[in-house]
Design a protein around this motif. Structure first.
Motif, PDB file in Angstrom:
ATOM      1  N   SER A 153       0.856  -1.188   0.000  1.00  0.00           N
ATOM      2  CA  SER A 153       0.000   0.000   0.000  1.00  0.00           C
ATOM      3  C   SER A 153       0.889   1.234   0.000  1.00  0.00           C
ATOM      4  CB  SER A 153      -0.918   0.010   1.233  1.00  0.00           C
ATOM      5  OG  SER A 153      -1.602   1.251   1.317  1.00  0.00           O
ATOM      6  N   ILE A 154       0.626   2.114  -0.946  1.00  0.00           N
ATOM      7  CA  ILE A 154       1.477   3.297  -1.054  1.00  0.00           C
ATOM      8  C   ILE A 154       1.298   4.219   0.148  1.00  0.00           C
ATOM      9  CG2 ILE A 154      -0.201   4.642  -2.386  1.00  0.00           C
ATOM     10  CD1 ILE A 154       2.253   5.641  -4.031  1.00  0.00           C
ATOM     11  N   LEU A 155       0.087   4.270   0.713  1.00  0.00           N
ATOM     12  CA  LEU A 155      -0.143   5.121   1.880  1.00  0.00           C
ATOM     13  C   LEU A 155       0.608   4.573   3.100  1.00  0.00           C
ATOM     14  CD1 LEU A 155      -3.960   5.891   1.487  1.00  0.00           C
ATOM     15  CD2 LEU A 155      -2.014   7.363   0.917  1.00  0.00           C
ATOM     16  N   GLU A 156       0.584   3.250   3.253  1.00  0.00           N
ATOM     17  CA  GLU A 156       1.321   2.654   4.376  1.00  0.00           C
ATOM     18  C   GLU A 156       2.821   2.874   4.220  1.00  0.00           C
ATOM     19  OE1 GLU A 156       0.288  -1.419   4.557  1.00  0.00           O
ATOM     20  OE2 GLU A 156      -1.790  -1.078   5.218  1.00  0.00           O
ATOM     21  N   THR A 157       3.319   2.788   2.970  1.00  0.00           N
ATOM     22  CA  THR A 157       4.754   3.004   2.745  1.00  0.00           C
ATOM     23  C   THR A 157       5.137   4.447   3.041  1.00  0.00           C
ATOM     24  OG1 THR A 157       4.678   1.318   1.016  1.00  0.00           O
ATOM     25  CG2 THR A 157       6.603   2.743   1.059  1.00  0.00           C
ATOM     26  N   ILE A 158       4.287   5.396   2.636  1.00  0.00           N
ATOM     27  CA  ILE A 158       4.570   6.812   2.898  1.00  0.00           C
ATOM     28  C   ILE A 158       4.537   7.101   4.396  1.00  0.00           C
ATOM     29  CG2 ILE A 158       3.702   9.156   2.575  1.00  0.00           C
ATOM     30  CD1 ILE A 158       2.793   8.296  -0.211  1.00  0.00           C
ATOM     31  N   GLU A 159       3.563   6.517   5.077  1.00  0.00           N
ATOM     32  CA  GLU A 159       3.478   6.719   6.526  1.00  0.00           C
ATOM     33  C   GLU A 159       4.683   6.103   7.231  1.00  0.00           C
ATOM     34  OE1 GLU A 159       2.206   8.225  10.002  1.00  0.00           O
ATOM     35  OE2 GLU A 159       1.362   8.612   8.000  1.00  0.00           O
ATOM     36  N   ARG A 160       5.129   4.972   6.758  1.00  0.00           N
ATOM     37  CA  ARG A 160       6.325   4.358   7.333  1.00  0.00           C
ATOM     38  C   ARG A 160       7.543   5.253   7.107  1.00  0.00           C
ATOM     39  NH1 ARG A 160       8.657  -1.691   5.755  1.00  0.00           N
ATOM     40  NH2 ARG A 160      10.468  -1.653   7.179  1.00  0.00           N
ATOM     41  N   TYR A 161       7.621   5.845   5.922  1.00  0.00           N
ATOM     42  CA  TYR A 161       8.736   6.754   5.625  1.00  0.00           C
ATOM     43  C   TYR A 161       8.687   7.979   6.538  1.00  0.00           C
ATOM     44  CZ  TYR A 161      11.200  10.504   3.199  1.00  0.00           C
ATOM     45  OH  TYR A 161      12.007  11.565   2.906  1.00  0.00           O
ATOM     46  N   ARG A 162       7.507   8.525   6.746  1.00  0.00           N
ATOM     47  CA  ARG A 162       7.380   9.695   7.624  1.00  0.00           C
ATOM     48  C   ARG A 162       7.779   9.355   9.053  1.00  0.00           C
ATOM     49  NH1 ARG A 162       1.520  12.178   5.603  1.00  0.00           N
ATOM     50  NH2 ARG A 162       2.309  13.110   3.653  1.00  0.00           N
ATOM     51  N   SER A 163       7.337   8.188   9.510  1.00  0.00           N
ATOM     52  CA  SER A 163       7.715   7.781  10.871  1.00  0.00           C
ATOM     53  C   SER A 163       9.224   7.611  10.990  1.00  0.00           C
ATOM     54  CB  SER A 163       7.012   6.476  11.239  1.00  0.00           C
ATOM     55  OG  SER A 163       5.604   6.632  11.190  1.00  0.00           O
ATOM     56  N   HIS A 164       9.832   7.049   9.962  1.00  0.00           N
ATOM     57  CA  HIS A 164      11.280   6.844   9.992  1.00  0.00           C
ATOM     58  C   HIS A 164      12.024   8.179  10.011  1.00  0.00           C
ATOM     59  CE1 HIS A 164      15.030   4.682   9.275  1.00  0.00           C
ATOM     60  NE2 HIS A 164      15.327   5.613   8.367  1.00  0.00           N
ATOM     61  N   THR A 165      11.584   9.127   9.196  1.00  0.00           N
ATOM     62  CA  THR A 165      12.263  10.430   9.160  1.00  0.00           C
ATOM     63  C   THR A 165      12.026  11.215  10.452  1.00  0.00           C
ATOM     64  OG1 THR A 165      10.332  11.332   8.001  1.00  0.00           O
ATOM     65  CG2 THR A 165      12.191  10.608   6.659  1.00  0.00           C
ATOM     66  N   ARG A 166      10.843  11.071  11.044  1.00  0.00           N
ATOM     67  CA  ARG A 166      10.584  11.781  12.312  1.00  0.00           C
ATOM     68  C   ARG A 166      11.475  11.236  13.417  1.00  0.00           C
ATOM     69  NH1 ARG A 166       4.999  11.709  10.763  1.00  0.00           N
ATOM     70  NH2 ARG A 166       4.708   9.773  11.937  1.00  0.00           N
ATOM     71  N   ILE A 167      11.712   9.921  13.410  1.00  0.00           N
ATOM     72  CA  ILE A 167      12.536   9.331  14.467  1.00  0.00           C
ATOM     73  C   ILE A 167      14.002   9.715  14.287  1.00  0.00           C
ATOM     74  CG2 ILE A 167      13.381   7.135  15.396  1.00  0.00           C
ATOM     75  CD1 ILE A 167      10.636   5.943  14.725  1.00  0.00           C
ATOM     76  N   ASN A 168      14.501   9.611  13.070  1.00  0.00           N
ATOM     77  CA  ASN A 168      15.928   9.861  12.829  1.00  0.00           C
ATOM     78  C   ASN A 168      16.265  11.343  12.681  1.00  0.00           C
ATOM     79  OD1 ASN A 168      16.516   7.098  12.835  1.00  0.00           O
ATOM     80  ND2 ASN A 168      15.972   6.908  10.670  1.00  0.00           N
ATOM     81  N   ASN A 169      15.340  12.100  12.135  1.00  0.00           N
ATOM     82  CA  ASN A 169      15.582  13.534  11.916  1.00  0.00           C
ATOM     83  C   ASN A 169      14.380  14.332  12.411  1.00  0.00           C
ATOM     84  OD1 ASN A 169      18.100  13.124  10.477  1.00  0.00           O
ATOM     85  ND2 ASN A 169      16.858  12.418   8.753  1.00  0.00           N
ATOM     86  N   PRO A 170      14.344  14.624  13.688  1.00  0.00           N
ATOM     87  CA  PRO A 170      13.218  15.404  14.206  1.00  0.00           C
ATOM     88  C   PRO A 170      13.168  16.777  13.534  1.00  0.00           C
ATOM     89  CG  PRO A 170      14.505  14.440  15.990  1.00  0.00           C
ATOM     90  CD  PRO A 170      15.298  14.248  14.753  1.00  0.00           C
ATOM     91  N   PRO A 171      12.050  17.153  12.985  1.00  0.00           N
ATOM     92  CA  PRO A 171      11.966  18.426  12.277  1.00  0.00           C
ATOM     93  C   PRO A 171      12.006  19.608  13.236  1.00  0.00           C
ATOM     94  CG  PRO A 171       9.797  17.413  12.415  1.00  0.00           C
ATOM     95  CD  PRO A 171      10.757  16.425  13.001  1.00  0.00           C
ATOM     96  N   THR A 172      12.597  20.651  12.774  1.00  0.00           N
ATOM     97  CA  THR A 172      12.599  21.911  13.512  1.00  0.00           C
ATOM     98  C   THR A 172      11.734  22.911  12.776  1.00  0.00           C
ATOM     99  OG1 THR A 172      14.543  22.669  12.301  1.00  0.00           O
ATOM    100  CG2 THR A 172      14.940  21.443  14.336  1.00  0.00           C
ATOM    101  N   THR A 173      11.474  24.023  13.441  1.00  0.00           N
ATOM    102  CA  THR A 173      10.619  25.032  12.820  1.00  0.00           C
ATOM    103  C   THR A 173      11.260  25.604  11.562  1.00  0.00           C
ATOM    104  OG1 THR A 173       9.772  25.601  15.012  1.00  0.00           O
ATOM    105  CG2 THR A 173       9.401  27.184  13.235  1.00  0.00           C
ATOM    106  N   SER A 174      12.554  25.878  11.637  1.00  0.00           N
ATOM    107  CA  SER A 174      13.247  26.444  10.478  1.00  0.00           C
ATOM    108  C   SER A 174      13.274  25.451   9.316  1.00  0.00           C
ATOM    109  CB  SER A 174      14.670  26.837  10.861  1.00  0.00           C
ATOM    110  OG  SER A 174      15.387  25.694  11.333  1.00  0.00           O
ATOM    111  N   ASP A 175      13.447  24.169   9.658  1.00  0.00           N
ATOM    112  CA  ASP A 175      13.453  23.157   8.597  1.00  0.00           C
ATOM    113  C   ASP A 175      12.088  23.051   7.920  1.00  0.00           C
ATOM    114  OD1 ASP A 175      16.083  22.586   9.086  1.00  0.00           O
ATOM    115  OD2 ASP A 175      15.647  20.901  10.432  1.00  0.00           O
ATOM    116  N   SER A 176      11.029  23.139   8.714  1.00  0.00           N
ATOM    117  CA  SER A 176       9.680  23.069   8.141  1.00  0.00           C
ATOM    118  C   SER A 176       9.416  24.248   7.223  1.00  0.00           C
ATOM    119  CB  SER A 176       8.642  23.022   9.263  1.00  0.00           C
ATOM    120  OG  SER A 176       8.832  21.892  10.088  1.00  0.00           O
ATOM    121  N   VAL A 177       9.840  25.431   7.637  1.00  0.00           N
ATOM    122  CA  VAL A 177       9.635  26.615   6.808  1.00  0.00           C
ATOM    123  C   VAL A 177      10.403  26.497   5.492  1.00  0.00           C
ATOM    124  CG1 VAL A 177      10.015  29.103   6.661  1.00  0.00           C
ATOM    125  CG2 VAL A 177       9.146  28.091   8.788  1.00  0.00           C
TER     126      VAL A 177
END
Length: 223
Positions: free
Chosen positions: A61-85
């Motif tokens: 499932s492409i949605l499950e794969t994308i969600e897994r990717y988001r979880s992986h990036t959140r764990i390894n690279n916590p986003p900051t406000t400047s990065d989000s902007v």
């Protein structure tokens, strides 16, 4: 024929660019499928065409794969406000660039169709004319090739029909000869039958008799 090395730059010809996109996109989809099957990997592929059309492939499932990717990036690279902007700005810039490219392609397409030529300069008109001439030459070459193939097929068919006609003519001549021989034999048989009926060994009496039937004496005819 040795294939030259492809230069990694934007293809200027819109038709060639579209053909290349279609071929490379199909190859990319095929490789993603092979990777997911051979290596049992979870693969998700998302492609947007220059016109904004979506092409996607997912092993599950492409949605499950994308969600897994988001979880992986959140764990390894916590986003900051400047990065989000910065990420949002980058996405907005990419979206604007994509819209500009789409507008350019649509404008180029209309010009190739002979529309909206009022704002074109002499150089632009000459380029459009050259592109159309190249396309026409390719079409004519393909048309000539198709005609030649059809002519070759018709010639082969003609040879086959001539051979069949020759074979049928030989069979007809052979049949006519046999029929003529049969008719000759039948005619000879009829003549022989008539000759047999008129032979001197016939049983018909030819003698001369005198008197009544009871008392008549036979007069011997001279031999």
């Amino acid at each position: 024929m040795v294939r030259g090395k492809t230069q990694m730059k934007r293809i200027e010809n819109p038709i060639s660019r579209q053909v290349t996109f279609s071929k490379r996109k199909n190859g990319l989809m095929k490789k993603a499928f092979e990777l997911s099957v051979l290596c049992d990997a979870q693969v998700a592929l998302v492609v947007f065409s220059p016109r904004g059309r979506l092409y996607e492939f997912a092993s599950s499932s492409i949605l499950e794969t994308i969600e897994r990717y988001r979880s992986h990036t959140r764990i390894n690279n916590p986003p900051t406000t400047s990065d989000s902007v910065e990420n949002n700005q980058h996405l907005n810039e990419e979206a604007e660039n994509m819209m500009k490219k789409i507008d350019l392609l649509e404008t180029s397409k209309r010009k190739l169709l002979g529309e909206d030529l009022g704002s074109c300069s002499i150089n632009e008109l000459q380029k459009i004319e050259q592109q159309l001439e190249k396309s026409i030459n390719k079409i004519r070459a393909k048309k000539t090739q198709v005609y030649r193939e059809q002519i070759d097929q018709l010639k082969k068919k003609e040879k086959a029909l001539l051979a069949e006609n020759t074979s049928l003519s030989e069979k007809c001549d052979s049949y006519s000869s046999q029929q003529a021989k049969k008719d000759d034999r039948d005619n000879i048989g009829e003549v022989e039958g008539i000759t047999d009926q008129s032979s001197p060994n016939s049983d018909v009496e030819t003698g001369l008799f005198i008197g009544l039937p009871e008392t008549r004496t036979r007069r011997i005819s001279p031999s």
